[in-house]
Design an enzyme around this catalytic site. Sequence first.
Site, PDB file in Angstrom:
ATOM      1  N   TYR A  24      -2.495  -1.170  11.127  1.00 53.43           N
ATOM      2  CA  TYR A  24      -2.662  -1.635   9.742  1.00 53.43           C
ATOM      3  C   TYR A  24      -1.456  -1.223   8.906  1.00 53.43           C
ATOM      4  O   TYR A  24      -0.878  -2.027   8.155  1.00 53.43           O
ATOM      5  CB  TYR A  24      -3.943  -1.046   9.141  1.00 53.43           C
ATOM      6  CG  TYR A  24      -4.013  -1.142   7.637  1.00 53.43           C
ATOM      7  CD1 TYR A  24      -4.262  -2.355   7.003  1.00 53.43           C
ATOM      8  CD2 TYR A  24      -3.811  -0.003   6.839  1.00 53.43           C
ATOM      9  CE1 TYR A  24      -4.306  -2.443   5.621  1.00 53.43           C
ATOM     10  CE2 TYR A  24      -3.862  -0.083   5.463  1.00 53.43           C
ATOM     11  CZ  TYR A  24      -4.104  -1.305   4.857  1.00 53.43           C
ATOM     12  OH  TYR A  24      -4.139  -1.380   3.483  1.00 53.43           O
ATOM     13  N   SER A  81       0.851  -1.186   0.000  1.00 51.33           N
ATOM     14  CA  SER A  81       0.000   0.000   0.000  1.00 51.33           C
ATOM     15  C   SER A  81       0.883   1.230   0.000  1.00 51.33           C
ATOM     16  O   SER A  81       2.069   1.178   0.358  1.00 51.33           O
ATOM     17  CB  SER A  81      -0.883  -0.006   1.261  1.00 51.33           C
ATOM     18  OG  SER A  81      -1.482   1.256   1.481  1.00 51.33           O
TER      19      SER A  81
END
Length: 292
Positions: free
Chosen positions: A154, A141
Amino acid sequence: MSGRSRAILLTGASSSTGMSSGTGRAAALRLHRAGWPVYATARRPEALADLAAEGIRVLHLDVNDEESMTAAVEKISAEHGAVGTLINNAAYSLNGTIGETPIDEVRSQFETNLFGLCRLTQLVLPGMRAQGGGRVVMMSSIFGQFATPGRGYYQATKHALEAVGDSLRLEVARDNIKVVLIEPSPVLGGFVPMSVADLGMTGQERTGLYDDFWKYFVDWHGAYRETDHPTGRGRMAVRAETVAKVIEKAVTSERPRIRYRIGVPSRLLPRMRWTIGDALFERFVRAFFPIP
């Protein structure tokens, strides 16, 4: 990849709210339509009924369940000799502050987003070595590059995934196994909270310290909910189909890149941080992202 298995094992193919950005489903469809034997997996195979209707093989696979992972790898190996490509896509986004999130929830986040992924990778490597090569695609990400308040755990899993991918790539290069990291900018509709109740923080200690922050957090993410006609920040986000197109490149390219950074934010921000330094970059984060 001539002479080796073309079978693709893809995790996290469902698009359940809060558990997927939809990229797994989009990638499964794109690769299947391009003629690849795709095995799309999820914790609940019934959630993949639309993919099965397209002719895609669907399997039960829970990255927190060793038995299900082993069974999936063995089934594909029995039918194709080995897993040719593993796409580690399964993940979810844990919302919560570093100080308030119960440590059991933190462990669950790492079990799904990192440890399960690592174990599944371990399971497919022997078959790849035996057939003389393979490919592992890691879905990272933009937040594997830096972190913001509210999703630090996360984002920590994505930072860890970056390290695992870089280390693994060097370890298996001699076996002709290629390892690729995908770093999308925010995906429209992906991991986007609809309300404070939708943040899934029922198990967290309620101190009231961050109530205003969480309301702003939800409002701020509204720009990424407008999937049809995004405005403002949403115009800088990417679509699941765009990410799937890049995943196809990572799978099919003879010489894939080490990293595919998708969208302007993912390409720009690492250079920006290197250019302006940590202090100024943090000022940018404070100005752009929700801050308590």
